[in-house]
Write an enzyme that holds these catalytic residues in place. Structure first.
Site, short mmCIF file in Angstrom:
data_model
loop_
_atom_site.label_atom_id
_atom_site.label_comp_id
_atom_site.label_asym_id
_atom_site.label_seq_id
_atom_site.Cartn_x
_atom_site.Cartn_y
_atom_site.Cartn_z
CG ASN A 1 -4.09 3.90 0.50
OD1 ASN A 1 -4.57 3.96 0.57
ND2 ASN A 1 -2.84 2.25 -0.30
CG HIS B 1 -1.80 -0.38 -4.32
ND1 HIS B 1 -2.50 0.80 -3.84
CD2 HIS B 1 -2.56 -1.26 -3.19
CE1 HIS B 1 -3.03 0.52 -2.97
NE2 HIS B 1 -2.82 -0.63 -2.07
CD GLU C 1 -2.45 3.58 -6.20
OE1 GLU C 1 -2.79 4.67 -6.04
OE2 GLU C 1 -2.40 3.21 -5.14
CB SER D 1 -0.84 0.10 0.86
OG SER D 1 -1.40 -0.68 0.69
N1 NAD Z 1 -6.03 -4.44 3.48
C1 NAD Z 1 -6.03 -3.33 2.44
O1 NAD Z 1 -7.03 -2.73 2.36
C2 NAD Z 1 -4.75 -3.71 1.87
C3 NAD Z 1 -5.21 -3.09 0.36
C4 NAD Z 1 -4.68 -3.06 -1.02
C5 NAD Z 1 -2.91 -3.51 0.02
N2 NAD Z 1 -2.54 -3.83 1.05
C6 NAD Z 1 -1.56 -4.33 1.28
O2 NAD Z 1 -1.56 -5.82 0.31
C7 NAD Z 1 -0.30 -6.93 1.86
C8 NAD Z 1 -1.66 -7.65 2.29
O3 NAD Z 1 -2.39 -6.55 3.40
P1 NAD Z 1 -3.90 -7.95 3.80
O4 NAD Z 1 -4.37 -6.86 3.83
O5 NAD Z 1 -4.21 -8.81 2.69
O6 NAD Z 1 -2.82 -8.55 5.60
P2 NAD Z 1 -3.54 -10.29 5.90
O7 NAD Z 1 -3.01 -9.57 7.41
O8 NAD Z 1 -4.91 -10.12 5.78
O9 NAD Z 1 -2.55 -10.38 5.29
C9 NAD Z 1 -1.61 -10.65 5.62
C10 NAD Z 1 -1.07 -12.50 4.42
O10 NAD Z 1 1.03 -12.43 5.22
C11 NAD Z 1 0.76 -13.55 5.49
N3 NAD Z 1 2.13 -13.46 5.96
C12 NAD Z 1 1.95 -12.03 7.65
N4 NAD Z 1 3.83 -12.24 7.83
C13 NAD Z 1 4.46 -12.81 6.49
C14 NAD Z 1 5.57 -14.33 6.57
N5 NAD Z 1 6.96 -13.61 7.37
N6 NAD Z 1 5.85 -14.55 5.24
C15 NAD Z 1 4.93 -14.79 4.26
N7 NAD Z 1 3.72 -14.72 4.50
C16 NAD Z 1 3.69 -13.76 5.53
C17 NAD Z 1 -0.08 -13.23 6.63
O11 NAD Z 1 -0.15 -14.95 6.39
C18 NAD Z 1 -1.10 -13.32 5.44
O12 NAD Z 1 -1.81 -14.04 5.30
C19 NAD Z 1 -0.23 -4.88 2.31
O13 NAD Z 1 0.39 -5.43 1.74
C20 NAD Z 1 -1.16 -4.63 2.31
O14 NAD Z 1 -0.59 -3.00 2.20
C21 NAD Z 1 -4.21 -4.07 2.13
#
Ligand code: NAD
Length: 280
Positions: A188, A138, A150, A117
């Site tokens: 963001n 993204h 993005e 993000s």
């Molecule tokens: N939540 C949102 O609204 C959103 C929107 C766009 C982008 N993102 C981005 O997407 C990415 C994931 O976010 P999310 O919301 O799905 O988070 P989440 O907490 O739902 O999931 C995170 C995932 O990462 C895994 N993980 C954690 N540590 C790890 C490691 N050391 N090695 C491998 N896997 C690992 C976890 O097991 C889980 O499957 C982030 O970079 C976040 O910034 C999030």
């Protein structure tokens, strides 16, 4: 793109994999354990079944999408991917370690992208031997519904990589916008100062959370208010986004508010833990 690997099976990884499969592209989801990998495939099937129940897709479309999905717990099973989308926790050290390992595990022509993000994509490019093939792709939450993606260009990315990322986004029936590699990209960087200010307003006792949410929906025609949106994004992810914005732009306004940090320290991360600003 014939085969795309998605790493991470959280909110976003699962949604992105569903989008890819529905677009008729083979996708392999890598989770750290086989149990969570299998659970992710089941969760995607449940999501598709809900769409079937609402007549948004047919049984044939559901079956076709599921046939495009496989899951694994090892990086080596991603060796033949044409594109990787990394979507693990928003932590630079974790992502750097993963990109270094991926660089060794996948074929040389594979593009490595991140769904971060806010984090600097260049830092991930630098740990690989293919910095020209690293970019940001993204997606927004929920990936299945949100039309925008993005495409983030670090200075190292080649024109070909960005063109391939764009054509992949189009193949997923999403709208691509281009942005340079600066914290928060477009959305963001504009959204999170507003979300953080909403918490500051609540902390100051100006209005209740509920009324701030009602006000921003009714007064600005936003689909949801700031507290509901923070809970949807995830409060840990929100802190990480604000930390990255604050590190780059230094404005005091971008320091995660104490109430946000307190909820995270209590393990109240929003919808994903059934408790954040609201209970679910
Ligand atoms: N939540 C949102 O609204 C959103 C929107 C766009 C982008 N993102 C981005 O997407 C990415 C994931 O976010 P999310 O919301 O799905 O988070 P989440 O907490 O739902 O999931 C995170 C995932 O990462 C895994 N993980 C954690 N540590 C790890 C490691 N050391 N090695 C491998 N896997 C690992 C976890 O097991 C889980 O499957 C982030 O970079 C976040 O910034 C999030």
């Amino acid at each position: 793109m014939r085969l795309v690997g998605v790493i991470g099976s959280g909110i976003m990884g699962s949604g992105i994999a569903e989008v890819i499969a529905k677009s008729g592209i083979d996708v392999v989801i890598r989770s750290r354990s086989q149990e969570t990998a299998d659970a992710t495939k089941n969760a995607i099937e449940s999501s598709l079944k809900k769409q079937l129940a609402k007549s948004k897709i047919s049984q044939e479309q559901l079956d076709a999408a599921m046939a495009h999905i496989c899951v694994t717990s090892t990086l080596d099973d991603l060796a033949n991917c044409d594109l990787i989308i990394e979507s693990v926790a928003e932590d630079l050290a974790t992502k750097k370690e993963l990109f270094a390992a991926l660089d060794k595990a996948v074929k040389p022509s594979c593009i490595l992208s991140t769904n971060t993000s806010t984090l600097p994509v260049i830092e991930l490019a630098k740990v690989t031997n293919r910095p020209d093939k690293v970019c940001g792709i993204h997606f927004f939450n929920p990936a299945v519904l949100m039309p925008l993606v993005e495409v983030v260009r670090p200075i190292t990315a080649s024109d070909e990589t960005i063109a391939l990322a764009n054509s992949f986004v189009k193949a997923c029936a999403k709208d691509a916008v281009q942005v340079v590699d600066r914290a928060g990209f477009i959305v963001n960087a504009l959204l999170f100062p507003y979300l953080n200010n909403a918490i500051a307003m609540f902390e100051a006792g100006t209005a209740s959370m509920e009324d701030i949410d009602v006000a921003m929906k009714g007064g600005c025609n936003f689909p949801m208010g700031p507290f509901a949106l923070l809970d949807l994004v995830g409060l840990d992810t929100s802190v990480a986004i604000l930390d990255a914005l604050h590190a780059e732009f230094k404005s005091a306004n971008l320091e995660p508010r104490p109430m946000l940090k307190k909820l995270v320290s209590e393990g109240k991360l929003g919808r994903k833990t059934k408790q954040g600003f609201y209970s679910y």
